[in-house]
Write a protein that holds these residues in place. Sequence first.
Motif, PDB file in Angstrom:
ATOM      1  N   VAL A   1      -3.525   4.634  -8.166  1.00  0.00           N
ATOM      2  CA  VAL A   1      -2.541   3.670  -7.694  1.00  0.00           C
ATOM      3  C   VAL A   1      -2.885   2.302  -8.291  1.00  0.00           C
ATOM      4  O   VAL A   1      -3.999   2.084  -8.773  1.00  0.00           O
ATOM      5  CB  VAL A   1      -2.508   3.569  -6.156  1.00  0.00           C
ATOM      6  N   THR A   2      -1.921   1.391  -8.241  1.00  0.00           N
ATOM      7  CA  THR A   2      -2.118   0.036  -8.754  1.00  0.00           C
ATOM      8  C   THR A   2      -1.821  -0.968  -7.653  1.00  0.00           C
ATOM      9  O   THR A   2      -0.759  -0.912  -7.026  1.00  0.00           O
ATOM     10  CB  THR A   2      -1.201  -0.241  -9.955  1.00  0.00           C
ATOM     11  N   ILE A   3      -2.778  -1.883  -7.407  1.00  0.00           N
ATOM     12  CA  ILE A   3      -2.579  -2.955  -6.428  1.00  0.00           C
ATOM     13  C   ILE A   3      -2.124  -4.201  -7.170  1.00  0.00           C
ATOM     14  O   ILE A   3      -2.739  -4.604  -8.169  1.00  0.00           O
ATOM     15  CB  ILE A   3      -3.868  -3.244  -5.646  1.00  0.00           C
ATOM     16  N   VAL A   4      -1.037  -4.812  -6.699  1.00  0.00           N
ATOM     17  CA  VAL A   4      -0.462  -5.979  -7.347  1.00  0.00           C
ATOM     18  C   VAL A   4      -0.670  -7.201  -6.452  1.00  0.00           C
ATOM     19  O   VAL A   4      -0.296  -7.188  -5.276  1.00  0.00           O
ATOM     20  CB  VAL A   4       1.044  -5.782  -7.614  1.00  0.00           C
ATOM     21  N   ASN A   5      -1.267  -8.238  -7.017  1.00  0.00           N
ATOM     22  CA  ASN A   5      -1.463  -9.498  -6.298  1.00  0.00           C
ATOM     23  C   ASN A   5      -0.333 -10.454  -6.671  1.00  0.00           C
ATOM     24  O   ASN A   5      -0.331 -11.043  -7.751  1.00  0.00           O
ATOM     25  CB  ASN A   5      -2.821 -10.116  -6.655  1.00  0.00           C
ATOM     26  N   GLY A   6       0.636 -10.607  -5.772  1.00  0.00           N
ATOM     27  CA  GLY A   6       1.753 -11.506  -6.019  1.00  0.00           C
ATOM     28  C   GLY A   6       1.475 -12.940  -5.630  1.00  0.00           C
ATOM     29  O   GLY A   6       2.355 -13.799  -5.752  1.00  0.00           O
TER      30      GLY A   6
ATOM     31  N   GLY B   1      -7.352 -11.198  -9.435  1.00  0.00           N
ATOM     32  CA  GLY B   1      -6.999 -12.574  -9.718  1.00  0.00           C
ATOM     33  C   GLY B   1      -5.551 -12.853  -9.378  1.00  0.00           C
ATOM     34  O   GLY B   1      -4.746 -11.945  -9.146  1.00  0.00           O
ATOM     35  N   PRO B   2      -5.170 -14.127  -9.354  1.00  0.00           N
ATOM     36  CA  PRO B   2      -3.784 -14.498  -9.025  1.00  0.00           C
ATOM     37  C   PRO B   2      -2.788 -13.912 -10.015  1.00  0.00           C
ATOM     38  O   PRO B   2      -2.974 -14.006 -11.229  1.00  0.00           O
ATOM     39  CB  PRO B   2      -3.812 -16.035  -9.094  1.00  0.00           C
ATOM     40  N   GLY B   3      -1.757 -13.241  -9.482  1.00  0.00           N
ATOM     41  CA  GLY B   3      -0.712 -12.658 -10.312  1.00  0.00           C
ATOM     42  C   GLY B   3      -1.161 -11.460 -11.119  1.00  0.00           C
ATOM     43  O   GLY B   3      -0.434 -11.016 -12.021  1.00  0.00           O
ATOM     44  N   GLN B   4      -2.311 -10.887 -10.820  1.00  0.00           N
ATOM     45  CA  GLN B   4      -2.848  -9.782 -11.610  1.00  0.00           C
ATOM     46  C   GLN B   4      -2.732  -8.458 -10.858  1.00  0.00           C
ATOM     47  O   GLN B   4      -2.334  -8.408  -9.699  1.00  0.00           O
ATOM     48  CB  GLN B   4      -4.303 -10.067 -11.978  1.00  0.00           C
ATOM     49  N   ARG B   5      -3.106  -7.380 -11.609  1.00  0.00           N
ATOM     50  CA  ARG B   5      -3.072  -6.022 -11.057  1.00  0.00           C
ATOM     51  C   ARG B   5      -4.459  -5.410 -11.155  1.00  0.00           C
ATOM     52  O   ARG B   5      -5.264  -5.818 -11.991  1.00  0.00           O
ATOM     53  CB  ARG B   5      -2.095  -5.136 -11.838  1.00  0.00           C
TER      54      ARG B   5
END
Length: 729
Positions: free
Chosen positions: A603-608, A640-644
């Motif tokens: 799975v991929t976690i997305v930091n919005g 990190g910010p805006g990263q996956r």
Amino acid sequence: MAVGLVPVTAGSSAAAAVTARAAPATPLAVSVESMSPSVIPRKGTITVTGEVTNRSESTWTDLKVYLLTSSEPFTSTDELEEASASDPVTEIGSRLYLDGQYDEVGDLAPGDSTGFTLTLPRDELKVSGAPGVYWLGVHVLGALDGVRDNVADGRARTFVPLMDPRGPRTALSLVVPVKATVKRQPDGTLANLKTWHKLLDDDGRLGRLLQLSGTSPGLAITWVLDPAVLDAVRSVARDNPPMDSGPTDTDDEANTPPSTGGSPSAGPSADEESTDPSDTASDDTTGDTTGDASEEPPTLSEEAGVAADWLSTFRSQSAQHTVLSTPYGDVDAAAMLRGDFAESYEQATELSATTMEDLGIQAGPVLAPPPGFLPSAALSQVDPETPVILADQAAPEAEAPVVRTELGHRVVLTDTSAGEGGPGPTSRLRALALRQRILSEAAVHALSAERDQPLVVSTPQSWNPGSDWQTADFFAGLDVPWLRAVDVPTAALSSSDETFDGQLSYPARQRRAELPVANLLATQELARIGNTYADLLTRNDTVDEQLAKSAMLGSSYRVRRRPQPAAARVRETTQTIRSRMGQITIDGPSFVTMSSEDGPIGVTIVNGLSEPVTVGVRASVSDNGSDELVIHPAEPVSIGPGQRASVRLRATAKDIGVHSVTLVPTSPNGDPLGSTTKFNVRSSQVGLVIWVIMGIGAAVLLIASGVRIVRSIRTRKATHGPRLEDADR
């Protein structure tokens, strides 16, 4: 010189009791602005100054200002209270009208004002000389259209003590609340910014209060402070920036790039605060801790400078006074402690302590409910080491101003009457009026049997000293030989060892006024969400404190009259933080087939968010009562910010079938962040099935071969057996 008198009727107790009726306004308004000395001297002179204003639509001519006093003193607090409530038109003494005893102030056009000064020798005052408290009044008489009579066209009155410097003495503990309503938007900015600009101005209530307390060097006063006020001033001193959830540490981390800021959070950490919080030029208002050091600091507004000066002055004065801090936001302790919200009360107490420590201000805790009442059930949950300040009406059976409860609490009872201010028609809470009432109550207290106990007086919760506070010389007037000033902690220690066995009074109106549970629940929820949000943010360790502070504002005594809007603001802040945490999402496959008992699920976690976060994953499987499919938790990952970030979850299947799996991103402590993703997993266990089938096939082949061999032998025996026998023969 003989003293000339105009005989008028003195106010009697019966007349004073009739005074619930408001007197009609006189055409001339009169105020007493200074009195020196503040007591009737044994010898010398007394000087009274003030102002006359023509509030009529006619011109008054030939105005003369006269002084008058009562002949006999009041010697008890009951007499003072009755006199203070008396009708302003009740005559209190005789005017002194001989030449040199009055001031001629001339004519006064509509709307105009003029000052007056009356200076009289002590021996010209018509007082008996007995110790106690006397009336001191000012009458203004003039002519209208050339007609003049003996009725006062304007009047003012106050109290003035006369005490023997070598006679009875007592102690006074003066409490000055420093409180105001603080409202914060969901982004952390002050919602009532313009109100704060006015409060902190030199002519604002808090501005005047701070200037007034600065005139009391050497005189012990006790500030009862809501630390939320100081945080509000800090916001104004920085031009009201939003909270910032950017990193509060100072070390760069390779895997967590610095944030660009712009989200609700806490602002600079305690470590980043300058030694002087008013030094706003060095404060970071954007949260960008990695910016160019050579950048020019933002230009702050004039109002920000005023707030910075106020805060700097407060900090310097705090070393001269005793500071006691209420639970943060001056929370409704009665509602919290009578309900199931003691944890919120404890959190508010801790927030106050950390705020004062961050500012470098030495302060002790105090519980001082603004109404002056607290139910016994609530008091039982308060730390006995914390002094409690209540109104004397809360313990009517108490025989002393300071009592000790059965649980060991020291309850300090303030004199309610003294805090009500002076008698009308003068504004009761002008600086001089309040000072003379306090001084007079202290005088009769010194004459009472309770003189060994200090008199504790609190100024009103939102006291404004008025525009004439400087001329009133408030604290200098309290500096008299027979009165010793002590702070509240010292007063609290004066209680006897006897236990107060009476019940605290808690009127039904106070119970009805308590905040509804909705406010307390909203406070509790935002504080909890703040902890989760702080746990999520990798490099910010202050946002939980700031959100908890916003939460407490929704359960303040100051929102009792309008609880719903306060609760709504707190809930809106909670929803804003939930929405932000919802920007942490998981991208997963729509369908997964497991070909063996164990296998990975990617799975991929997305930091919005625009801040680095640390995220865990929690999985749940529907219809999984027997644990046929288990998704093992993975270690939290930093993003990190805006990263996956890719995460491999290990799955274990114990059956064949299709299962619905729900994944939830969580904080490192396992608290859900709000978003979810779902997919199906087919656990077919193909490898095991193949081996079983191959094993069964091999067994079947082996058995079939054996059977065929046996049959072949039997057939040959049946076909060739007789011929062999003949050959033998």
